[in-house]
Design a protein around this motif. Structure first.
Motif, short mmCIF file in Angstrom:
data_model
loop_
_atom_site.label_atom_id
_atom_site.label_comp_id
_atom_site.label_asym_id
_atom_site.label_seq_id
_atom_site.Cartn_x
_atom_site.Cartn_y
_atom_site.Cartn_z
N PRO A 237 11.14 10.95 7.63
CA PRO A 237 9.73 11.29 7.83
C PRO A 237 9.24 12.48 6.99
CG PRO A 237 10.70 10.70 9.93
CD PRO A 237 11.82 10.69 8.93
N ILE B 50 6.41 12.35 3.95
CA ILE B 50 5.21 13.18 3.84
C ILE B 50 5.17 13.86 2.47
CG2 ILE B 50 4.14 15.31 4.74
CD1 ILE B 50 5.19 14.36 7.56
N VAL C 55 4.23 11.35 -0.19
CA VAL C 55 2.78 11.11 -0.23
C VAL C 55 2.10 12.19 -1.06
CG1 VAL C 55 0.65 11.10 1.14
CG2 VAL C 55 2.66 9.89 1.98
N GLN C 56 2.47 13.45 -0.81
CA GLN C 56 1.84 14.55 -1.55
C GLN C 56 2.11 14.44 -3.05
OE1 GLN C 56 3.77 17.77 0.69
NE2 GLN C 56 1.78 18.25 1.61
N THR D 171 0.37 11.34 -4.69
CA THR D 171 -1.09 11.46 -4.67
C THR D 171 -1.60 12.10 -5.97
OG1 THR D 171 -1.25 11.57 -2.26
CG2 THR D 171 -3.04 12.59 -3.48
N ALA E 106 -0.74 7.37 -4.31
CA ALA E 106 -0.12 7.50 -3.00
C ALA E 106 0.36 6.15 -2.49
CB ALA E 106 -1.12 8.10 -2.02
N PRO E 107 1.29 6.15 -1.53
CA PRO E 107 1.71 4.88 -0.92
C PRO E 107 0.52 4.17 -0.29
CG PRO E 107 3.14 6.68 -0.21
CD PRO E 107 2.01 7.31 -0.96
N VAL E 108 0.61 2.85 -0.19
CA VAL E 108 -0.42 2.07 0.52
C VAL E 108 -0.02 1.80 1.97
CG1 VAL E 108 -1.36 0.99 -1.55
CG2 VAL E 108 0.53 -0.12 -0.33
N HIS E 109 1.27 1.98 2.28
CA HIS E 109 1.72 1.69 3.64
C HIS E 109 3.05 2.39 3.87
CE1 HIS E 109 1.47 -0.63 7.35
NE2 HIS E 109 2.72 -1.01 7.21
N LEU E 110 3.41 2.50 5.17
CA LEU E 110 4.58 3.30 5.54
C LEU E 110 5.13 2.72 6.83
CD1 LEU E 110 4.37 7.15 5.54
CD2 LEU E 110 5.39 5.93 7.44
N LEU F 9 -3.69 17.28 -10.69
CA LEU F 9 -3.70 18.71 -10.38
C LEU F 9 -2.27 19.21 -10.37
CD1 LEU F 9 -2.88 19.18 -7.06
CD2 LEU F 9 -4.91 17.74 -6.97
N PRO G 116 -0.69 3.42 9.84
CA PRO G 116 0.03 3.91 8.66
C PRO G 116 -0.88 4.36 7.51
CG PRO G 116 1.16 2.02 9.56
CD PRO G 116 -0.10 2.17 10.37
N ILE H 158 -1.29 8.21 6.04
CA ILE H 158 -1.16 8.63 4.63
C ILE H 158 -2.39 9.43 4.22
CG2 ILE H 158 -1.15 7.74 2.26
CD1 ILE H 158 0.62 5.39 3.41
N VAL I 144 -2.28 12.88 5.73
CA VAL I 144 -1.39 13.78 4.97
C VAL I 144 -2.15 14.37 3.79
CG1 VAL I 144 0.65 13.90 3.47
CG2 VAL I 144 0.77 12.65 5.64
N GLN I 145 -2.87 13.50 3.06
CA GLN I 145 -3.61 13.99 1.88
C GLN I 145 -4.65 15.02 2.28
OE1 GLN I 145 -4.91 10.06 0.51
NE2 GLN I 145 -3.52 10.25 -1.24
#
Lengths: 266, 266
Positions: free
Chosen positions: A173, A177, A180-181, A184, A192-196, A266, B173, B177, B180-181
């Motif tokens: 987990p 996270i 994802v950061q 992104t 970023a992921p589309v699903h988790l 960024l 999900p 995500i 998180v962003q």
């Protein structure tokens, strides 16, 4: 720079020159570290406007890094000297949706109506994940990333339509996270992921049976994390069965002059 | 601006003036929309250096927005006219770890050795989540956010030590995500989640039985998503049982002149 023994300082241009000279007919993973590699789709002009719109409407699976003028084999925004006919180690020629031939250059098949599309690939964000100390399971397993067809429909454009294909990487987990950061920051290479977790929610029945690539273990304390995948446009193009098109062979990518780190927003 | 009927244009300073005048002895949720609200801990100077270090070592549960000079009731970086003795609607006075009194100002208990600490709170990132179209379940349920003691130990500093407390908000999900962003942009108000799903991994036995706040439903297609919580420093201070300390009463926060949107790092 004519050997595989010292790629550390190799630029994208160095790698293309080796490939163009026939000195590197190999998968491009690991070549020109730090430089952006891309997926290739070459289509007749009659389909190009619709395909460009398909990419625009579906930026996560189809992040467009470059598009040529019709008939022009150059893509100067991706590489000053880039020649799309010679700078990829292995191409696939498709006719009416069937792969008919693998070739090492396109000089014999080039046409004046061909438009090249170069799409971002996950190599770029995987480099960033590794730099963040995250383990890529498919690399630990020395296998290809597992990929799955989903029930997420892409937005259609002209004849182009079909489901999104996703790639899967398992993470704990807190690492999910962080992933994802990190990803992104890279919207031009799937972002970023589309699903988790919960694979059934996106139509994946068995996480152990990928539609492409190889299965990898997902441990009890991990989630499968899903990113939009560059196989999506390939699978969509195959559905349309264009009378003629060209792609790179899987793993044999176009190496550009862009730096992965410069793709970060960024 | 002496009524609750039009808070839309109310500034942080407006709200503090109402509170200081005794015209708003109410929970501060919804006051001065867009302005940062903070948690308060006031400690004797003898404990202040260790507590400051505890916050520095544990920035996710203890994001320090402001720290006063000993004996000084002002916090000019958080509000030009701010007087910590009068600008919160309800305070709690603690002696040797026991809450002994709730008061509406501190003029009768102020001491020359008191140091005020103002810590970021989740109101700021919740505003950003709502602006992103995400549902906050505890708001839909008209209840307090559920909070849990975890098995994640904070880094100790002097006498201060103890487990991290987390707040929980359930999301699907794709929304998790996005959450998180959104919250990653706000490191000074708890930032990104610390955990997602799998509550047993952080020592939470029953997601339906929070240690603080109220239980909320988590649906089958959702994950409980966990953020570090400002209750952590309160629970840690309570463990130390200082001979004297002051906190805000839960829900009665310090309203500052800072804008939530300006806390975003990008």
């Amino acid at each position: 720079m004519d050997t595989m023994t010292n790629l550390k300082g190799e630029t994208g241009r160095d790698a293309r020159r080796r490939i163009r000279a026939g000195a590197a007919r190999l998968p491009t993973s690991g070549m020109a570290p730090g430089y952006v590699q891309g997926n290739l789709a070459i289509l007749p002009k009659a389909l190009a406007a619709d395909f460009a719109r398909f990419c625009m409407l579906n930026p996560k699976p189809c992040p467009l890094l470059g598009q040529s003028e019709p008939g022009d084999w150059r893509l100067p925004t991706l590489g000053e000297d880039l020649d799309i006919r010679t700078d990829i180690p292995l191409y696939r020629i498709w006719k009416n949706g069937e792969m008919v031939e693998e070739v090492t250059d396109l000089k014999g098949v080039w046409r004046d109506d061909l438009v090249s599309f170069v799409l971002g690939c996950s190599f770029s964000f995987e480099e960033a994940l590794i730099e963040n100390g995250l383990e890529l399971r498919h690399q630990s397993c020395n296998s290809n990333v597992p990929m799955f067809r989903t029930n997420i429909e892409c937005a259609p454009a002209g004849p182009f339509h079909g489901p999104m294909v996703v790639s899967m990487r398992p993470f704990k987990p807190a690492d999910a996270i962080r992933a994802v950061q990190v990803t992104t920051r890279f919207p031009s290479v799937h972002g970023a992921p589309v699903h988790l977790g919960k694979p059934e929610m996106i139509g994946i029945k068995d996480i152990g049976k990928p539609d492409y690539g190889d299965a990898v273990p997902v441990r009890d304390d991990e989630y499968p994390v899903f990113w939009a995948c560059g196989v999506t446009p390939q699978s969509v193009v195959a559905t349309v069965k264009p009378e003629f098109c060209i792609t790179h062979a899987p793993g044999y990518m176009l190496i550009t002059d862009l730096l992965n780190s410069r793709l970060a927003v960024l």
